[in-house]
Design an enzyme around this catalytic site. Structure first.
Site, short mmCIF file in Angstrom:
data_model
loop_
_atom_site.label_atom_id
_atom_site.label_comp_id
_atom_site.label_asym_id
_atom_site.label_seq_id
_atom_site.Cartn_x
_atom_site.Cartn_y
_atom_site.Cartn_z
N ASP A 119 0.86 -1.20 0.00
CA ASP A 119 0.00 0.00 0.00
C ASP A 119 0.89 1.24 0.00
OD1 ASP A 119 -1.99 1.88 0.25
OD2 ASP A 119 -2.36 1.48 2.38
N ASP A 121 0.49 4.06 -1.63
CA ASP A 121 -0.18 5.37 -1.63
C ASP A 121 -1.01 5.59 -0.37
OD1 ASP A 121 -2.28 3.65 -2.08
OD2 ASP A 121 -2.88 4.50 -4.01
N ASP A 162 2.44 -9.99 20.69
CA ASP A 162 2.41 -10.97 19.60
C ASP A 162 3.74 -11.12 18.88
OD1 ASP A 162 -0.23 -11.71 20.02
OD2 ASP A 162 -1.01 -10.09 18.77
N ASP A 363 2.82 7.79 37.11
CA ASP A 363 4.26 7.60 37.05
C ASP A 363 4.65 6.26 36.43
OD1 ASP A 363 4.74 10.05 38.16
OD2 ASP A 363 4.87 9.30 40.21
N GLU A 366 2.57 5.61 30.40
CA GLU A 366 2.08 6.69 29.53
C GLU A 366 1.30 6.05 28.39
OE1 GLU A 366 1.06 10.26 28.88
OE2 GLU A 366 2.81 10.13 30.20
N ASP A 401 -5.65 -5.71 20.49
CA ASP A 401 -5.75 -4.31 20.08
C ASP A 401 -5.36 -3.34 21.19
OD1 ASP A 401 -6.53 -5.08 17.54
OD2 ASP A 401 -8.66 -5.08 18.07
N GLU A 424 5.45 14.56 29.38
CA GLU A 424 4.22 15.18 28.90
C GLU A 424 4.36 15.50 27.42
OE1 GLU A 424 1.42 15.49 30.70
OE2 GLU A 424 2.49 14.49 32.34
N HIS A 484 9.39 16.13 38.59
CA HIS A 484 8.53 15.88 37.44
C HIS A 484 7.99 17.18 36.86
CE1 HIS A 484 7.51 11.61 39.15
NE2 HIS A 484 8.79 11.77 38.84
N ASP A 486 5.17 17.68 35.56
CA ASP A 486 3.76 17.93 35.86
C ASP A 486 3.58 18.63 37.21
OD1 ASP A 486 4.21 15.88 37.70
OD2 ASP A 486 2.55 14.62 37.02
N CYS A 664 -0.72 13.03 39.40
CA CYS A 664 0.17 11.92 39.72
C CYS A 664 -0.60 10.64 40.02
CB CYS A 664 1.03 12.25 40.94
SG CYS A 664 1.96 13.79 40.80
#
Length: 682
Positions: A119, A121, A162, A363, A366, A401, A424, A484, A486, A664
């Protein structure tokens, strides 16, 4: 410029040759001509087109004998596939000075069509012989196929991603959707001349990042007479074709007009030692004689780029909220649950028998995702902090998934800065004409002049940089006890300007607010009123503490450093930034009496959870004026004008006293960007 491939002919011999439609061949007529040859002529079947260089003076066919010189060449081509082996012929006759025949070279030709297709395109379909399939280009007008790392898990038990499952076959057909389809298309006679064969091959370096599978039972040709084929679609085993152990393998030539499907699996993300590009080759090999290796007479190549791991900023819509339940955070759980339900999110609570008392779910991991034209799914990046939530990303999130990736450094390299409250990503920005439609990753590190500062571990930083599509920015966070980003910044959506505001903790804004309270006669109002085991403190007492003020001037200088970096690297102006009234205090680092680092003095309101327009903000327990917390009132004044709703969540005992806050203790999976990463202008 298309250069024809050189082939040889031998006088006095009949040579069988397989011609791949779409190519041009060139014969040096003088190289193997009989001795004393002075002239030559050419005859061929109707499906063979040729030209002579230098051109003969006559255009009649067959050509009469024409002079032979040292640079006489014959170029020929064929435009359609053969129906039978050797059904076309080209012959070259050689003559002496008297134009008497000295010999002839005969080439029996079998024409076939071959294309290895992907594929290219990026429309979700594998088109035939795209001219750009062998290269890769970024941008909306770009090209090149895309490959996903197959890092989810189709199994419910004995889980592994997998691509890490042992064995040489795909055992679940559902796993094929995570792979990229590659099609071998051929057209020609029922079989190739004896000794010719097709091989698929990859380099050793590329083999570390890819595996290729095929259907165990090849497509079955039911009918050729109507130009259509029927395939067996019920095979549930897909054997391995190419891997790090098998760099080359013969593939079947099916005859007629056929398609053979292969499934390409990505094994590793781009990283410092891998640019993300994978090349797969198909070659047609020609036999010479027994005991002599075959030689390639045609090679087709396709190029894939492995999809990067992409983070999602606060401005994208939330889907799932994750928090931990512990023996002491009932009010926190109740507040976050109510906010999530109000925001239309699913709440996921990790109970204590799983979290084992580790409440810092931000912590540990993510959330991000990977994307291609044919498949997309979330992928969790597991941090190297490995607290008691160490098994949560793998055991609870990895599944069908839902992918998983981690980077494991040497243990000695891990510090508090490797927790992902220190990771972040900004909303989309444009900086000096450079567009970052997927935002830019933000990480906290030591100050540039520090010799013993803490940094995010090298393997994680290298991984983030290698993804390319969200170019990281390094901020200075080592001045904080926990360290951190944040703790001093966040992003919230906004209806104007750039579509967001950057929120920064600001001791200066805090002192301004408290001085205004004092000047308005509220100096006796107290912070921490009603907080268990916390001594109330009046506004007057706080403002009289010169040492405390000096500490906050230091903190403000650290935040200002980051403010300047963020303005420069995100293309922000002061109007894009909101300063929040938050004070800090310096404490002695454990185990190092000479090192002071900052912690929030009262609950750190910038450390919030953002769920669309609903904000879950740490309840600050500030001084009350007319029955309302002055800090809460200021936050509402600053943010509600943007259409945001402020909800204050009590995390004082369960999080703030443990050096963390709402952000946190929570995590959010968000919708992916609508922008497709491959459309970036790089």
């Amino acid at each position: 410029m298309k250069v024809p491939r050189t082939v040889r002919i031998d006088s006095g011999k009949k040579t069988e040759f397989v011609f791949v439609v779409g190519n041009d061949l060139c014969v040096n007529l003088n190289r193997n001509a009989p001795s004393k040859s002075k002239f030559f002529s050419v005859k061929c079947s109707s499906d063979v087109q040729y030209s002579i260089n230098p051109p003969p003076t006559t255009t009649s066919r067959p050509t009469p004998p024409i002079p032979l010189n040292g640079n006489s060449t014959l170029n020929f081509t064929m435009t359609r596939a053969s129906e039978q082996e050797n059904d076309n012929k080209l012959s070259v006759w050689y003559y002496d000075e008297k134009k008497e025949i000295l010999g002839k070279a005969v080439l029996h030709l079998t024409a076939i069509e071959i294309s290895l297709d992907v594929d290219a395109d990026r429309d979700g379909e594998v088109e035939k012989n795209n001219p750009n399939k062998g290269s890769w280009k970024w941008g909306p007008d770009g090209h090149g196929a895309i490959l996903l790392v197959n890092c989810d898990c189709e199994r419910s038990y004995w889980k592994k991603p997998d691509h890490m499952q042992k064995g040489n076959a795909v055992t679940r057909v559902s796993d094929l959707k995570d792979m990229s389809l590659m099609v071998l298309r051929t057209k020609g006679p029922a079989k190739l001349p004896e000794g010719y064969k097709l091989t698929m091959h990859i380099s050793q370096s590329d083999a570390e990042g890819v595996r290729v599978f095929r259907s165990k039972t090849p497509p079955v040709v039911i009918s050729e007479s109507f130009g259509s084929l029927f395939y067996n679609d019920f095979v549930k085993d897909y054997p391995l074709v190419l891997s790090s152990k098998d760099l080359s393998q013969e593939v079947m030539y099916l005859g007629g007009e056929s398609e053979f499907k292969f499934y390409v699996e990505g094994l590793k993300f781009p990283d410092v030692d891998f640019d993300g590009f994978i090349r797969i080759n198909l070659s047609l090999l020609e036999p010479i004689c027994k005991g002599v290796p075959e030689t390639p007479i045609f090679t087709d190549q396709v190029v894939f780029r492995v999809a990067p791991w992409i983070m999602t900023p606060n401005t994208l819509d939330p889907i799932d909220v994750f928090i931990c339940s512990t023996s002491d955070n009932y009010e926190f759980v109740k507040g976050i649950t109510k906010l999530a339900e109000k925001s239309g999110c699913t709440i996921n609570i990790c109970h204590e028998y799983k979290n084992r008392g580790d409440r810092w779910i931000q912590d540990e991991l993510e959330f991000g995702y990977i994307d291609s034209p044919h498949q997309s799914f979330p992928v969790v990046l597991d941090s190297p902090r490995d607290g008691k939530l160490v098994d949560f990303p793998y055991d609870e999130l990895l599944g069908p998934d839902f992918g998983y990736v981690t980077r494991v450094p040497e243990r000695k390299d891990v510090s508090s800065l490797d927790s992902f409250g220190n990771l972040e990503v900004s909303p989309p920005v444009t900086v000096n004409g450079t567009n970052y439609p997927l935002g830019r990753i933000l990480i906290g590190v030591a100050f540039p002049t520090a010799t013993k500062g803490r940094n995010m571990t090298k393997v994680v930083q290298e991984f983030l940089w290698a993804q390319k599509v969200q170019e990281p920015i390094a901020l200075f966070s080592d001045w904080l006890y926990v360290g951190h980003v944040d703790e001093f910044m966040s992003f919230v959506p906004a209806p104007d300007r750039k579509g967001f505001r950057l929120l920064l903790a600001s001791p200066d804004a805090g002192y301004k607010l408290f001085r205004d309270l004092q000047s308005n006669g509220h100096g006796k109002a107290t912070l921490f009123d009603g907080v268990k085991d916390e001594k109330p403190l009046t506004v007057d007492e706080m403002l009289e503490d010169d040492n405390f003020h000096s500490q906050n001037r230091y903190v403000q200088s650290c935040i200002d450093w980051n403010r300047d970096v963020l303005k420069r690297e995100l293309g922000l102006e002061d109007e894009d930034i909101i300063d929040l009234p938050i004070l800090f205090k310096l404490v002695v680092e454990k185990g190092n009496e000479n090192q002071f680092r900052a912690v929030a003095f009262y609950p750190d309101m910038v450390n919030m959870i953002v769920l669309g327009k609903n904000l879950g903000i740490p309840k600050p327990y500030g001084p009350k004026v007319d029955g309302r917390c002055a800090l809460e009132a200021e936050m509402c004044s600053l943010l509600e004008g943007l259409g945001l709703n402020c909800t204050f969540i009590d995390d004082f005992a369960s999080y703030h006293k443990r050096l963390g806050e709402v952000h946190c203790g929570s995590n959010v999976r968000r919708k992916p960007f609508e922008m497709k990463w491959w459309n970036l202008q790089m």
